[in-house]
Write a protein that holds these residues in place. Sequence first.
Motif, mmCIF file in Angstrom:
data_model
loop_
_atom_site.group_PDB
_atom_site.id
_atom_site.type_symbol
_atom_site.label_atom_id
_atom_site.label_comp_id
_atom_site.label_asym_id
_atom_site.label_seq_id
_atom_site.Cartn_x
_atom_site.Cartn_y
_atom_site.Cartn_z
ATOM 1 N N LEU A 253 0.815 -1.215 0.000
ATOM 2 C CA LEU A 253 0.000 0.000 0.000
ATOM 3 C C LEU A 253 0.850 1.268 0.000
ATOM 4 C CD1 LEU A 253 -2.817 -0.941 2.527
ATOM 5 C CD2 LEU A 253 -2.845 -1.112 0.032
ATOM 6 N N CYS A 254 0.246 2.307 -0.525
ATOM 7 C CA CYS A 254 0.851 3.630 -0.606
ATOM 8 C C CYS A 254 1.276 4.124 0.782
ATOM 9 C CB CYS A 254 -0.206 4.557 -1.207
ATOM 10 S SG CYS A 254 0.159 6.293 -1.098
ATOM 11 N N GLN A 255 2.413 4.795 0.862
ATOM 12 C CA GLN A 255 2.971 5.257 2.134
ATOM 13 C C GLN A 255 2.393 6.592 2.605
ATOM 14 O OE1 GLN A 255 5.623 3.608 3.913
ATOM 15 N NE2 GLN A 255 4.982 1.965 2.569
ATOM 16 N N HIS A 256 1.600 7.212 1.772
ATOM 17 C CA HIS A 256 1.087 8.543 2.103
ATOM 18 C C HIS A 256 0.210 8.542 3.365
ATOM 19 C CE1 HIS A 256 -0.330 12.620 1.376
ATOM 20 N NE2 HIS A 256 -1.525 12.182 1.718
ATOM 21 N N VAL A 257 0.463 9.515 4.233
ATOM 22 C CA VAL A 257 -0.370 9.687 5.422
ATOM 23 C C VAL A 257 -0.968 11.088 5.348
ATOM 24 C CG1 VAL A 257 -0.393 9.771 7.943
ATOM 25 C CG2 VAL A 257 1.123 8.162 6.769
ATOM 26 N N ASP A 258 -2.276 11.212 5.475
ATOM 27 C CA ASP A 258 -2.903 12.529 5.334
ATOM 28 C C ASP A 258 -2.834 13.327 6.636
ATOM 29 O OD1 ASP A 258 -4.928 11.745 7.022
ATOM 30 O OD2 ASP A 258 -6.418 11.445 5.442
ATOM 31 N N SER A 259 -3.382 14.519 6.631
ATOM 32 C CA SER A 259 -3.236 15.415 7.788
ATOM 33 C C SER A 259 -3.951 14.884 9.036
ATOM 34 C CB SER A 259 -3.738 16.823 7.440
ATOM 35 O OG SER A 259 -5.051 16.712 6.922
ATOM 36 N N ASN A 260 -4.894 13.945 8.858
ATOM 37 C CA ASN A 260 -5.563 13.336 10.025
ATOM 38 C C ASN A 260 -4.817 12.105 10.531
ATOM 39 O OD1 ASN A 260 -7.732 15.148 9.851
ATOM 40 N ND2 ASN A 260 -8.690 13.872 8.273
ATOM 41 N N GLY A 261 -3.680 11.814 9.943
ATOM 42 C CA GLY A 261 -2.925 10.637 10.374
ATOM 43 C C GLY A 261 -3.426 9.342 9.738
ATOM 44 N N LYS B 243 5.473 0.929 -10.802
ATOM 45 C CA LYS B 243 6.856 1.327 -11.111
ATOM 46 C C LYS B 243 7.842 0.825 -10.067
ATOM 47 C CE LYS B 243 9.155 5.374 -11.898
ATOM 48 N NZ LYS B 243 9.136 6.738 -11.437
ATOM 49 N N GLU B 244 8.957 0.365 -10.516
ATOM 50 C CA GLU B 244 10.022 -0.144 -9.651
ATOM 51 C C GLU B 244 10.383 0.866 -8.558
ATOM 52 O OE1 GLU B 244 13.333 -3.064 -9.157
ATOM 53 O OE2 GLU B 244 11.376 -3.119 -10.129
ATOM 54 N N GLY B 245 10.433 0.441 -7.298
ATOM 55 C CA GLY B 245 10.862 1.316 -6.205
ATOM 56 C C GLY B 245 9.809 2.335 -5.779
ATOM 57 N N SER B 246 8.628 2.253 -6.365
ATOM 58 C CA SER B 246 7.590 3.222 -6.037
ATOM 59 C C SER B 246 7.032 2.974 -4.634
ATOM 60 C CB SER B 246 6.465 3.112 -7.072
ATOM 61 O OG SER B 246 5.265 3.610 -6.527
ATOM 62 N N GLU B 247 6.863 4.054 -3.850
ATOM 63 C CA GLU B 247 6.313 3.936 -2.502
ATOM 64 C C GLU B 247 4.899 4.496 -2.408
ATOM 65 O OE1 GLU B 247 7.631 2.318 -0.009
ATOM 66 O OE2 GLU B 247 9.461 1.858 -1.119
ATOM 67 N N TYR B 248 4.396 5.097 -3.513
ATOM 68 C CA TYR B 248 3.101 5.771 -3.453
ATOM 69 C C TYR B 248 2.159 5.322 -4.563
ATOM 70 C CZ TYR B 248 5.642 8.773 -0.248
ATOM 71 O OH TYR B 248 6.376 9.214 0.794
ATOM 72 N N CYS B 249 0.891 5.640 -4.363
ATOM 73 C CA CYS B 249 -0.104 5.346 -5.384
ATOM 74 C C CYS B 249 -0.029 6.412 -6.488
ATOM 75 C CB CYS B 249 -1.499 5.333 -4.760
ATOM 76 S SG CYS B 249 -2.049 6.954 -4.190
ATOM 77 N N PHE B 250 -0.837 6.252 -7.535
ATOM 78 C CA PHE B 250 -0.779 7.203 -8.658
ATOM 79 C C PHE B 250 -1.089 8.619 -8.195
ATOM 80 C CE2 PHE B 250 -5.189 8.279 -9.368
ATOM 81 C CZ PHE B 250 -5.855 7.260 -8.678
ATOM 82 N N LYS B 251 -1.914 8.736 -7.188
ATOM 83 C CA LYS B 251 -2.351 10.057 -6.751
ATOM 84 C C LYS B 251 -1.273 10.754 -5.912
ATOM 85 C CE LYS B 251 -6.208 12.288 -4.515
ATOM 86 N NZ LYS B 251 -7.213 12.067 -3.484
ATOM 87 N N ARG C 144 -3.691 6.564 6.912
ATOM 88 C CA ARG C 144 -2.845 6.134 5.823
ATOM 89 C C ARG C 144 -3.675 5.856 4.587
ATOM 90 N NH1 ARG C 144 1.713 1.466 6.098
ATOM 91 N NH2 ARG C 144 1.706 1.293 3.824
ATOM 92 N N CYS C 145 -3.112 6.194 3.426
ATOM 93 C CA CYS C 145 -3.784 5.950 2.146
ATOM 94 C C CYS C 145 -3.939 4.452 1.942
ATOM 95 C CB CYS C 145 -2.947 6.551 1.024
ATOM 96 S SG CYS C 145 -3.544 6.136 -0.618
ATOM 97 N N ASN C 146 -5.097 4.004 1.432
ATOM 98 C CA ASN C 146 -5.268 2.565 1.257
ATOM 99 C C ASN C 146 -5.257 2.130 -0.205
ATOM 100 O OD1 ASN C 146 -7.729 3.473 0.523
ATOM 101 N ND2 ASN C 146 -8.837 2.627 2.283
ATOM 102 N N ARG C 147 -4.702 2.994 -1.061
ATOM 103 C CA ARG C 147 -4.526 2.572 -2.457
ATOM 104 C C ARG C 147 -3.214 1.812 -2.606
ATOM 105 N NH1 ARG C 147 -5.626 7.723 -3.310
ATOM 106 N NH2 ARG C 147 -7.795 8.205 -3.735
ATOM 107 N N ARG C 148 -3.167 1.013 -3.653
ATOM 108 C CA ARG C 148 -1.927 0.270 -3.914
ATOM 109 C C ARG C 148 -0.854 1.190 -4.484
ATOM 110 N NH1 ARG C 148 -1.371 -5.190 -5.124
ATOM 111 N NH2 ARG C 148 -2.831 -6.418 -3.933
ATOM 112 N N LYS C 149 0.393 0.818 -4.208
ATOM 113 C CA LYS C 149 1.515 1.535 -4.823
ATOM 114 C C LYS C 149 1.439 1.372 -6.335
ATOM 115 C CE LYS C 149 4.679 0.547 -1.028
ATOM 116 N NZ LYS C 149 5.775 -0.327 -0.579
#
Length: 248
Positions: free
Chosen positions: A218-226, A236-244, A228-233
């Motif tokens: 899953l994407c590593q992004h954490v929003d301002s409310n703490g 792309k190789e080495g990617s830590e985040y979702c498309f967004k 965590r994003c539940n979209r898949r990474k």
Amino acid sequence: MAKKCLGVREDTGDPCKRPAGSRSDFCFAHRPQEGNEKILNLQHDPYHCPDDGQKLWYVPRLKLHRCGMCDGVLLNEKEIDPLVLESVLGLSKVAEEGLAVECPTCSTDSDLSDGKFALSNFAMEWGFAVQKSKYHSVYYCGVSNVGHCKVCGSTWFAGPGERDALGKNVGKERGFWRVQPGGSKIWGPLDMQQRLREERLRLVARKTEKRERMREKLCQHVDSNGERCNRRKTQKEGSEYCFKHRPK
Ligand SMILES: [Zn+2]
Ligand SMILES: [Zn+2]
Ligand SMILES: [Zn+2]
Ligand SMILES: [Zn+2]
């Protein structure tokens, strides 16, 4: 208004809902329970669940008391199979003495309720598979407290709770202490305790690992409310985040 029958269901201990007969405290079906002292005691000196305070029911067919709320089971010195008791007393003791509960039998027979009748608690492993369909069975496992009273010899099998060690809803299987108190399929002699424990730890570890693997995808992004994003990474190789959330 008609009195309620004082009788109980032979197989579950549920209180009867029918009215009593005109010259009896029991309905027609429960007339044979009239002389049963255990059933009369339910009216005068009921035992109470040491964990939730509910009145315990007596189950005539199984010769034991049980809690209708948590499905804990009480067996007195005469009701318990001596081999089962031996197994219980051989288990490892639960350390937290602060959590000790009082013996349901002794605390009923005495007004002195000052922790004198605290049960010694033991940790009991349990595990069993339930066939849900021809091809599919579900394994439930956990560890519950079993308390023993040194004063009167009663043993209390605490209810297993809503969920098992793997988070599965134990649901209608919760009454297993009563179905087979001491049955070797569910929790057995000491050698079986060790096997049940190893199996439980193995399954819990496997579940944790599975969850970790899911999280890694899953994407590593954490929003301002703490949160965590539940979209898949992204793929792309080495990617830590979702498309967004991928860095632009
Ligand atoms: Zn009845
Ligand atoms: Zn209870
Ligand atoms: Zn006792
Ligand atoms: Zn994201």
